[in-house]
Motif scaffolding. Structure first.
Motif, mmCIF file in Angstrom:
data_model
loop_
_atom_site.group_PDB
_atom_site.id
_atom_site.type_symbol
_atom_site.label_atom_id
_atom_site.label_comp_id
_atom_site.label_asym_id
_atom_site.label_seq_id
_atom_site.Cartn_x
_atom_site.Cartn_y
_atom_site.Cartn_z
ATOM 1 N N SER A 577 0.843 -1.195 0.000
ATOM 2 C CA SER A 577 0.000 0.000 0.000
ATOM 3 C C SER A 577 0.879 1.245 0.000
ATOM 4 O O SER A 577 1.624 1.493 0.936
ATOM 5 N N LYS A 578 0.780 2.045 -1.089
ATOM 6 C CA LYS A 578 1.538 3.284 -1.139
ATOM 7 C C LYS A 578 1.098 4.231 -0.025
ATOM 8 O O LYS A 578 1.935 4.908 0.600
ATOM 9 N N GLU A 579 -0.220 4.305 0.166
ATOM 10 C CA GLU A 579 -0.739 5.212 1.188
ATOM 11 C C GLU A 579 -0.233 4.827 2.568
ATOM 12 O O GLU A 579 0.172 5.689 3.360
ATOM 13 N N GLU A 582 3.525 5.696 2.896
ATOM 14 C CA GLU A 582 3.721 7.133 3.088
ATOM 15 C C GLU A 582 3.309 7.561 4.491
ATOM 16 O O GLU A 582 3.993 8.364 5.136
ATOM 17 N N VAL A 653 10.231 8.058 -0.012
ATOM 18 C CA VAL A 653 8.866 7.611 -0.313
ATOM 19 C C VAL A 653 8.774 7.202 -1.779
ATOM 20 O O VAL A 653 8.147 6.192 -2.134
ATOM 21 N N SER A 654 9.384 7.967 -2.673
ATOM 22 C CA SER A 654 9.370 7.634 -4.100
ATOM 23 C C SER A 654 10.060 6.298 -4.348
ATOM 24 O O SER A 654 9.595 5.482 -5.149
ATOM 25 N N HIS A 657 7.658 3.642 -3.352
ATOM 26 C CA HIS A 657 6.543 3.555 -4.290
ATOM 27 C C HIS A 657 6.960 2.800 -5.545
ATOM 28 O O HIS A 657 6.191 1.979 -6.074
ATOM 29 N N ARG A 658 8.160 3.070 -6.039
ATOM 30 C CA ARG A 658 8.627 2.356 -7.220
ATOM 31 C C ARG A 658 8.777 0.863 -6.945
ATOM 32 O O ARG A 658 8.504 0.031 -7.806
ATOM 33 N N GLU A 661 5.221 -0.463 -7.087
ATOM 34 C CA GLU A 661 4.691 -0.452 -8.459
ATOM 35 C C GLU A 661 5.338 -1.525 -9.328
ATOM 36 O O GLU A 661 4.670 -2.209 -10.110
ATOM 37 N N GLN A 668 -1.271 -6.131 -4.660
ATOM 38 C CA GLN A 668 -1.805 -5.192 -3.674
ATOM 39 C C GLN A 668 -3.258 -5.479 -3.364
ATOM 40 O O GLN A 668 -3.678 -5.493 -2.226
#
Length: 778
Positions: A577-579, A582, A653-654, A657-658, A661, A668
């Motif tokens: 989960s990206k959220e 973060e 964070v980036s 996220h990568r 992804e 997910q």
């Protein structure tokens, strides 16, 4: 016939077992007899101690009687009026006759001092008068009419003036007056100074002396005998002992107040005699107790012990029979199985061999021990496998609980010989080159790869207790049990020696080793492993074989990054989960405070955690960030301003996220669904407890916001509404099937506030709990 022989053999074994158990009853009988003897001896001891105490006290009281009379007599003779008026020849003058009242008053004062135990007190100096507190009496008339003594007349009393003894105790005699007749001791105190010879007589009733001895007599069967210095009985509370002479021992020669005990025989009956002698007047006081009194009490306890012993014997016999049957049956079965097996093996013989029953049992036990050895080996193998799994869960940051941790510590101590509380992790990677696959035969390659773990274990275990885990392909984690700095340095030296042994095989593979810092407790394993992976990450890929050590724990004290913090970040990465990632990063940075150095160091720690997460799953982390980005993320030095720190946070964070992804994105949705199902299952198991969003989020190790959103997305309802529905549904069942009070039902279903329960029930059901119950009963 053979069947009866077998029955006899087995029954004989049963009798042997039964007799073995029955032999245990013998100590019961012996203990009963010992208890009886000890009781009798203890009874005698306690009784004689009590008698000795009372006899000593009573003899002291009687002696005080005589001392008081003697001292009163000495004081009487020392009175000037007494010295002047004691001789009747001085009464010729008118002046002396007018002062006679002083003599009578002195006699009265003396009598007052001894009045508590003396019945009469008088004094005489010649054969003319006897003076009392009431006045002067004619000498002969006093002893012949007013106060007659059996065995002594007026002449005998007059003769007492000629004795040189200052104190004399006359044996008890019958004293007759106009009013009564009593038995009394007469204590004579003589004045031997100058020409004023006189005798002061105090009569002490025998009853008063017996009353002083009453504490001894109150003990029951005990009687008292008092003898003088010549051994003559002067007082006996029982006529049977009035003429006794042999008392056993020589009490009369004992020191003052000493007590002697002896057993004597009087008129064919045995007695225990306790004697105390006094040096002042030479009297001996004896307490005489018949042994029959002890036997009477002992017979009672003997009957009680006999009854108890018989009862214990009966119970013991019953239990012996029961236990014999319990033991006999399995032993008989072992014997029968053994005989059957032996008969099958020897069925061609004319007479099969029948071993002794105990031999059969022994063979069965040896066979069982053989099975036990095999099972123990299997259990040890399973324990090591369990330790491997549990340790891998720790280093990977999985959930733990106290019970599993306690079991793991026990296995580490018993199976791996980890006796210390310190742990140090060492991460080892083997990177095989193309030459290895080209020059080494495939069969040999498989052997080498399979034996690599054993090779590490065998080599490094010489430097510290060690256990090796295979975390991933060609990634091994060696966990060393160390405590002191010396042990840590010795292990590091062993690692350096280990990597040098592969110098001549560099054409086949590269070895890189990262060593963490030692920490205490199971949590220390994860901390040390994290440091080892971070150190491993710092090694340049172009360097073939290197060892790197993690930074000192003191260097990281200002970075607030706990095991729980790291686990929360790993949990978010697993869910993909990206959220959540973060949110976790932002929450950890806020918790670290406002210090730029602390937040900068924390960003570096979180980057190492994410990189280790990627390595454990075979993800090439170098492709997710450029070299400049990696340099910025690993640089934990002080920063000039807040903007640079925010830029590093954005890069972190980036980077995560990568990772999600590229490699975790397709999973997910599936992980989110699994989380929702886990939340639902947890609520259904615990909704009767005090649940709230923060508690559930802590259990799932995600944020409160994420818990609520995931649950609502999958079940189209709020999480709190689902908890309330479950509780009200259970409350309806209890209202229908039980007579519990409303308050009890409220607490039972998880509402600890009655008002909240009533409000929620009416909101969902449109009525109150009482009305709902009444409607059901109607």
């Amino acid at each position: 016939m053979k069947r009866w022989v077998d029955v006899f053999r087995v029954n004989k074994m049963f009798l042997n077992i039964l007799l073995s158990f029955l032999s245990l009853i013998i100590p019961v009988v012996l203990l009963g007899w010992i208890s009886y003897v000890n009781f009798v001896n203890e009874l005698k001891r306690e009784y004689t101690e009590k008698i000795e105490l009372h006899l000593t006290s009573s003899s002291h009281t009687v002696e005080n009687y005589w001392k008081t009379i003697y001292e009163a007599g000495v004081n009487f003779y020392g009175d000037p009026a007494v010295r002047r008026l004691l001789r009747t020849s001085t009464w010729a003058s008118e002046e002396d006759r007018s002062d006679l009242h002083e003599l009578f008053e002195s006699i009265d004062r003396t009598r007052f001092h001894v009045n508590q135990f003396a019945e009469e007190l008088f004094v005489y100096a010649d054969g003319t008068y006897v003076m009392t507190s009431d006045g002067a009496n004619d000498f002969r008339a006093f002893f012949e009419k007013f106060r007659r003594y059996d065995g002594m007349d007026a002449e005998d009393w007059l003769a007492t003036l000629d004795s040189d003894r200052s104190l004399e105790i006359v044996e008890p005699s019958r004293v007759t007056t106009s009013f009564q007749a009593t038995e009394a001791f007469s204590l004579l105190v003589r004045n031997r100074s100058g020409k004023n010879r006189a005798v002061l007589v105090a009569d002490v009733p025998v009853a008063n002396v017996v009353r002083a001895l009453q504490p001894v007599l109150d003990q029951g069967a005990t009687e008292v005998v008092v003898t003088d210095g010549d051994g003559n009985v002067v007082l006996s509370t029982d006529e049977r002992f009035a003429n006794a002479r042999d008392w056993g021992g020589d009490a009369g020669s004992a020191s003052a107040r000493s007590v002697e005990n002896a057993e004597v025989r009087i008129d064919g009956e045995r007695y225990i005699v306790s004697a105390v002698s006094t040096s002042t007047f030479g009297w001996t006081y004896r307490a005489i107790t018949p042994l029959q009194a002890f036997r009477s009490q002992a017979q009672g306890i003997l009957r009680l012990i006999t009854v108890i012993s018989i009862a214990l014997c009966v119970i013991g016999t019953a239990f012996a029979l029961l236990f014999s049957l319990k033991i006999y049956k399995p032993i008989r079965r072992i014997v029968e199985v053994y005989l059957e097996e032996d008969n099958r093996q020897q069925r061609d013989d004319a007479e099969p061999k029948r071993p002794n029953d105990l031999y059969a049992v022994g063979d069965g036990i040896r066979q069982w021990m053989s099975y036990r050895g095999r099972y123990l080996d299997e259990w040890q193998s399973m324990a090591r496998e369990y330790a491997d799994h549990a340790l891998l869960q720790i280093v990977r940051g999985s959930d733990r609980n106290r019970k599993r941790d306690e079991e793991l510590v026990r296995i580490l101590q018993t199976q791996l010989n980890f006796k210390k509380d310190g742990y140090l992790c060492c991460a080892i990677t083997f990177e095989f080159k193309d030459t290895f696959f080209r020059d080494v035969q495939d069969v040999e390659r498989i052997v080498i790869e399979n034996k690599m773990k054993n090779l590490i274990q065998g080599y490094l275990s010489e430097y510290a207790p060690l256990h090796v885990l295979e975390s991933n392909d060609h990634l091994y984690v060696a966990i060393a049990n160390v405590r002191t700095d010396e042990e840590t340095e010795r292990f590091k030296a062993g690692v350096a020696e280990f990597i040098r042994t592969f110098e001549y095989d560099r054409q086949y593979y590269h070895i890189r080793i990262g060593i963490g810092q030692p920490f205490a407790g199971l949590d220390g394993i994860a901390k040390s492993y994290r440091g080892a992976m971070a150190a491993l990450r710092t090694l340049p890929p172009e360097d073939p074989s290197r060892v790197a050590c993690a930074a000192s724990p003191n260097d990281a004290q200002d970075v607030p990054y706990s095991y729980a913090d790291e686990n929360k970040l790993l949990k978010a990465l697993r869910f993909g989960s990206k959220e959540e990632v973060e949110h976790a990063v932002d929450e950890l940075l806020r918790k670290s405070g406002h210090a730029l150095f602390a937040r900068s160091g924390l960003i570096g720690e979180m980057y190492h955690t994410a990189t280790r997460f990627a390595m454990e799953r075979g993800i090439d982390a170098d492709r997710l960030a450029s070299e400049s980005e990696r340099t910025a993320l690993t640089n934990s030095g002080p920063f000039a301003n807040e903007q640079e720190l925010e830029e590093r946070q954005r890069l972190l964070v980036s980077y995560m996220h990568r990772m999600i992804e590229t490699h975790l994105g397709p999973k997910q949705t599936q992980k989110s669904s699994q989380l929702a199902q886990t939340i639902k299952a947890y609520i259904e198991e615990n909704y009767t407890n005090d649940l709230h969003l923060e508690h559930i989020a802590d259990k799932m190790e995600v944020s409160v916001k994420y818990v609520s959103r995931v649950f609502k997305e999958h079940y189209n309802m709020n999480l709190t509404d689902y908890i309330s529905e479950l509780r009200i549904q259970l409350a309806k069942e209890l209202l229908k099937s039980s007579g519990m009070a409303i308050q009890d039902i409220s607490e039972r279903v998880g509402f600890y506030n009655r008002t909240t329960f009533l409000r929620t029930f009416k909101k969902l059901e449109g009525t109150s709990p009482n009305e709902y119950r009444q409607r059901l009963r109607a």
